[in-house]
Design a protein around this motif. Sequence first.
Motif: not given
Length: 250
Positions: A42-64, A183-188
């Motif tokens: 959910i944090n990765a989606r929040f970061l992507a939607i918010s335009g923080m793309h390097r941080a998106f990959y960090w959270a995405a990698a942690q989740a995966v 958090h539903s907006h960023y999750a869904f």
Amino acid sequence: MLLSFTPDLPESLEKNERYRIAVKLKNIIEETFILTADDDYINARFLAISGMHRAFYWAAAQAVEKYLKANLLYRNKSVKDYNHKIQEMVQELKRHDPNFSKLTLTPPKKLKEVEENNLWGSSSLGNFIEHVSQFGSPDNRYDHFGANYEAAHIFKLDILVYYLRKCVRNLELLKDTPVKKKHSHYAFDNNYCFAPSGYKHSPIYEILSFRLRVPTIEMALKKCYGNYSVYKKWLEENLKINTSIKYYKK
């Protein structure tokens, strides 16, 4: 399909005791890997939607990483030696899950406009995992080699997470948390894998954006500025950085 968790336990244990221990071990996997992965996802989606793309990959990698470890543990495969080696875990899971070997990251029908505008890119699982592994690597936590964000990566993450999660968790995303509404907006939003039926999505182009930037460190180590040896020496003496890794090879 939700997997049943049947850990290898001593045959000498009583049936009831074996069952009790199995339940507790399942709880450990859920709390250690699945629920924490949900937070990272959910944090990765929040970061992507918010335009923080390097941080998106960090959270995405942690989740995966955590969803992969949960899937392997459910199959009685140890994960203690994998650390952050996502690509190795993907290959290991493919050996034990034929359906995972066939997984392709193709756009849902309602995201066809992304594909039609040439924003989807490769549907290869391996290609996406390579991006997440590279840009979400601990070696990149100080933005040593930036992040080349592709518009469809948030949606590819949705598809991958949905597959990995449905094998080990039967509750809907956020159902058992007290902060669902917050958090539903960023999750869904534009998440056609997890969004509840009837969810009102934002226009797709509101969450599509790009970032293509080469950090100064990478430019220096790729000899773009000249005086390569000076930059290399200063970086090795003053920062904790491996200047020999492949990302810096010109």
